[in-house]
Design an enzyme around this catalytic site. Structure first.
Site, PDB file in Angstrom:
ATOM      1  N   LYS A  84       3.567 -15.509   2.203  1.00 16.60           N
ATOM      2  CA  LYS A  84       3.534 -16.235   0.928  1.00 16.60           C
ATOM      3  C   LYS A  84       4.975 -16.511   0.518  1.00 16.60           C
ATOM      4  O   LYS A  84       5.440 -16.161  -0.566  1.00 16.60           O
ATOM      5  CB  LYS A  84       2.791 -15.407  -0.130  1.00 16.60           C
ATOM      6  N   ASP A  90      -2.921 -18.189   1.338  1.00 12.32           N
ATOM      7  CA  ASP A  90      -4.049 -18.905   0.746  1.00 12.32           C
ATOM      8  C   ASP A  90      -4.526 -20.024   1.656  1.00 12.32           C
ATOM      9  O   ASP A  90      -5.736 -20.252   1.796  1.00 12.32           O
ATOM     10  CB  ASP A  90      -3.702 -19.428  -0.652  1.00 12.32           C
ATOM     11  N   ASP A 119     -11.154  -9.012   6.928  1.00 11.09           N
ATOM     12  CA  ASP A 119     -12.497  -8.880   6.377  1.00 11.09           C
ATOM     13  C   ASP A 119     -13.161 -10.251   6.239  1.00 11.09           C
ATOM     14  O   ASP A 119     -14.362 -10.406   6.488  1.00 11.09           O
ATOM     15  CB  ASP A 119     -12.454  -8.185   5.012  1.00 11.09           C
ATOM     16  N   TYR A 133       0.814  -1.207   0.000  1.00 10.02           N
ATOM     17  CA  TYR A 133       0.000   0.000   0.000  1.00 10.02           C
ATOM     18  C   TYR A 133       0.857   1.271   0.000  1.00 10.02           C
ATOM     19  O   TYR A 133       0.358   2.356  -0.290  1.00 10.02           O
ATOM     20  CB  TYR A 133      -0.935   0.026   1.197  1.00 10.02           C
ATOM     21  N   ASP A 154      -5.455  -7.044   5.593  1.00  7.48           N
ATOM     22  CA  ASP A 154      -6.674  -6.380   5.145  1.00  7.48           C
ATOM     23  C   ASP A 154      -7.693  -7.424   4.682  1.00  7.48           C
ATOM     24  O   ASP A 154      -8.867  -7.406   5.069  1.00  7.48           O
ATOM     25  CB  ASP A 154      -6.326  -5.419   4.011  1.00  7.48           C
TER      26      ASP A 154
END
Length: 366
Positions: A191, A223, A251, A141, A247
């Site tokens: 990852k 994942d 959620d 970001y 993030d």
């Protein structure tokens, strides 16, 4: 004790839910033995309309002069067509960076009264109580280079994921410390089978682990973590991860609880702290008294726990919320047999529930 709290309402339903959070904050402060000072400033689209900036300097400077910020939400279609470098969300990102709010704490607790509101089966979600620790001021970001690009006549865009070792170390330490206050289990999500950044992240986590021999460290690819959150969320205690992964996963975790309108968060750094619901501005229901204020109210509970060092007040607020949910529901969590209420009434009901509880005025570490 005297405490100063700054209110940043923002856009959409932000002012509606924050108003209810402020109600609870104002009511509970005397019960906790606090003298409270509050002020209000603009941020997001509302600030842009009045000042031409999504984060006016006055708002930023006042945020640096208080004990905590209570934040609503920013954004909406009104400002969506502006230049991509100028958005309400960019104002929030800049606020986080300016205050060095590098650690975002996002609990996902399935209240007993809301088990049936989850889209997953009772036997999967009942008893879920986890904390996502998300790095908040680095990663993709904020990384450079970013933006539009062109190579060999081909137009495109790029974002860069960058973390330095010291950035990873400080957020992973927050994860270990949080796990120590909970059930001593930490899952580091990365990852590392694909990303060099994640390989470094995992190396740093493994290097720190011997300093926390009482905490069990486990690694998961992002994942796999996303899958396991749905398959068996109760296996998790504390998760620590980077900005983008955190993030997305937080959620996803919100839906375990029945609604994203139920999840609070705390963004903390060395000297500052900001508390906000994780939901967005929901402009489609703004002004209709349909918003769920409980995430903002629970964010106030986190303020008492992490800034004011009064975890028992947080526990009291949780108890009041669980009690209300046995009878009353806002539209996002409405089910047959419960009394439908709006945002304003839910806030009033919270005040009634808290008034009937035993006052707690003894600070404690949390």
């Amino acid at each position: 004790m005297n405490k100063k709290v700054l209110i940043m309402n923002g856009d959409g339903i932000g002012p509606e839910v924050t108003r209810q959070g402020l109600k609870v904050l104002t009511a509970v402060a005397p019960m906790a033995g606090l003298s409270l000072e509050t002020d209000e400033v603009l941020i997001g689209g509302a600030a842009y309309d009045e000042t031409g900036s999504f984060l006016p300097d006055e708002s930023l400077q006042k945020a640096k002069q208080v004990d905590a910020v209570l934040f609503g939400a920013v954004g909406g279609p009104k400002w969506a067509k502006l230049d991509g470098s100028e958005t309400p969300e960019k104002g929030l990102l800049n606020l986080r960076r300016e205050l060095d709010l590098f650690a975002n704490l996002r609990p996902a607790t399935v209240f007993d009264a809301l088990v049936e509101s989850s889209t997953l089966k009772r036997e999967v979600v009942e008893g879920t109580d986890l904390m996502v620790v998300r790095e908040l001021t680095g990663g993709i970001y904020f990384g450079e280079p970013r933006g539009a690009c062109e190579e060999n006549g081909r137009k495109g865009a790029r974002n860069t994921m960058v973390y330095m070792e010291d950035e990873v170390e400080r957020i992973v330490r927050v994860g270990f410390d949080m796990a120590r206050k909970r059930r001593n289990k930490l899952t580091s999500v990365d990852k590392s089978n694909v990303l060099d950044v994640s390989k470094m992240w995992r190396t740093v986590a493994d290097r720190l682990a011997p300093e926390y021999p009482d905490v069990e460290l486990k690694h998961l690819y992002v994942d796999a973590a996303a899958m396991e959150l749905i398959r068996d969320p109760r296996q998790f205690d504390t998760l620590v991860t980077g900005n983008m992964f955190g993030d997305i996963l937080s959620d996803e975790a919100s839906m375990l609880t029945g609604s994203i309108g139920m999840l609070p968060s705390a963004s903390i750094g060395g000297d500052y702290a900001l508390y906000e619901p994780i939901h967005g501005s929901a402009p489609d229901i703004a002004g209709e008294d349909k918003a769920n204020p409980l995430a903002s109210i629970l964010s106030v509970g986190m303020m008492f726990r992490y800034t004011f060092a009064m975890p028992k007040i947080d526990e009291m607020i949780h108890k009041a919320v669980n009690s209300l949910l046995t009878k009353y529901r806002t539209p996002d969590i409405q089910v047959e047999g419960k009394t439908p209420v709006g945002c304003e009434q839910m806030g009033d009901l919270m005040l009634e529930a808290l008034e009937n509880m035993q006052p707690i005025a003894t600070p404690a570490s949390g």
